[in-house]
Design an enzyme around this catalytic site. Sequence first.
Site, PDB file in Angstrom:
ATOM      1  N   HIS A   1      -9.498   0.102  -1.039  1.00  0.00           N
ATOM      2  CA  HIS A   1      -9.921   0.509   0.292  1.00  0.00           C
ATOM      3  C   HIS A   1     -11.118   1.458   0.262  1.00  0.00           C
ATOM      4  CE1 HIS A   1      -5.697  -0.579   1.977  1.00  0.00           C
ATOM      5  NE2 HIS A   1      -6.516  -1.627   1.965  1.00  0.00           N
TER       6      HIS A   1
ATOM      7  N   ASN B   1       0.836  -1.202   0.000  1.00  0.00           N
ATOM      8  CA  ASN B   1       0.000   0.000   0.000  1.00  0.00           C
ATOM      9  C   ASN B   1       0.869   1.249   0.000  1.00  0.00           C
ATOM     10  OD1 ASN B   1      -2.561  -1.258   0.090  1.00  0.00           O
ATOM     11  ND2 ASN B   1      -2.305  -1.668   2.268  1.00  0.00           N
TER      12      ASN B   1
ATOM     13  N   CYS C   1      -5.691  -7.334  -2.708  1.00  0.00           N
ATOM     14  CA  CYS C   1      -6.048  -6.800  -1.393  1.00  0.00           C
ATOM     15  C   CYS C   1      -7.122  -7.663  -0.751  1.00  0.00           C
ATOM     16  CB  CYS C   1      -6.549  -5.358  -1.526  1.00  0.00           C
ATOM     17  SG  CYS C   1      -7.035  -4.610   0.047  1.00  0.00           S
ATOM     18  N   HIS C   2      -6.915  -8.022   0.519  1.00  0.00           N
ATOM     19  CA  HIS C   2      -7.879  -8.886   1.205  1.00  0.00           C
ATOM     20  C   HIS C   2      -9.000  -8.109   1.880  1.00  0.00           C
ATOM     21  CE1 HIS C   2      -4.922  -8.722   4.872  1.00  0.00           C
ATOM     22  NE2 HIS C   2      -5.593  -7.617   4.734  1.00  0.00           N
TER      23      HIS C   2
END
Length: 455
Positions: free
Chosen positions: A209, A151, A173-174
């Site tokens: 995000h 990130n 991305c989890h």
Amino acid sequence: MNKKVKIGYIGGGSMGWAWSVMKDLALEPALCGEVRLYDIDHESAKANVKIAAFLNNHEKTVVKWEYTNATTLGEALDGVDFVIISILPGTFDEMKSDVHAPEAYGIYQSVGDTTGPAGIVRSMRTVPMMAVIAEAIQRYCPEAWVINYTNPMAVCVGTLYKVFPKIKVFGCCHEAFHTLTLFQWMLEEETGGQIKKEDIRLNISGVNHFSWVDKASCGQTDLLPLFGKYADKYDAEGYSLWGGDRDPENYFRNLNMVCFDLYRRYGAIPAAGDRHIAEFLPWYLTNRESCEKWGFGLTPVSVRKKWQTELLAKRERILNGEESFEPNRSGEEGTKLIKALLGIEDMITNANIPNVGQAEGLPDGVIVETNAVFGRDSVRPVWAGRLPARAHLLVEKQARQQENLMRACMDKNIDLAFAVFLEDNLVRLDADKAWELFVRMLRNTQAYLTAWDIP
């Protein structure tokens, strides 16, 4: 018969992502081969090579991989089939400034790695690192598939593409798994049975995000009404089946109250957890107490430093034979993605790649997060359509901000970087105060910004 591959791991001294990848590979019968660990902290990479030997000898290990310590990027990448990137841009000392220096100006950040003052300054450190990595990939393994975990995701992936336009990279991305887990909990409560996450389908669109779900189903069942039911039922107390999420000492707690509130206001569900989502929307982070009201935690960098100290101690115990290092599945999708790209088994999951129309209404070329189909030597974006108008407006601003930030970082344009800083949703300051904070933060991380003209 397992498929033999070569993997170059940048950030291979990690005690987080690297350990997870190593354990997952040890349990994957369809793959085998070589992993070259490269890290600017050479001793940490060497330690992980030694730890890999313990892993290879563990009784639960299915496949033994060959691990080596690469001392240069070229050595790590030359001729590899896959590249994994998981680096910390700077140290936790720089991150401490990123997250906590703005607090003196009334700005609070719950994570500090993607947006807000912290995400902007972190980007300024990260882009030059990613540019060097992209150049090395172009030189040593231009046909390799690249998995980025670092990130700020959109800025990192965007930089890799800008420097090497033909690169085959995606960001993994989890955080989007968060909403899958929420639906799984809700469905199991409603039905009294067990629900597989693989049976839940989400339509995802946005930026990392800050991506959103506007369609969700399990079989023929539309899940949005179920989500609305839980949003109404738990709006005051929050909803989580993890007991630790109600512990005020848990700095990573998340009661999904932000998620529920945004669904009611915007008609779509944020895909990430509340700690990430709140940093894009200033009304959830007006002061330190507001996060308590909304049921999520501020994560101080001191906690991350404490974890690092504990992991270093754990590493020493493993190396001294005082603690086992055994394989277990991390829940991440890295090995599944490698298998898909090798043509072993197709899969669909969220990915961060350039927009070619899959995120309708967002600028072409910006890095967006939507679903994609992973198959033999291909990542094909799934058309996500256009988000509901109110959510779309929020996301569009962030997509343009991240694109401008990446351009500022690549050009070392401090005026453009400050323009992005001043326009950030969390920076509720007049221009003079914002400039004062901006310069203070840059001076705190000056060792990583030597090419910038910092006042």
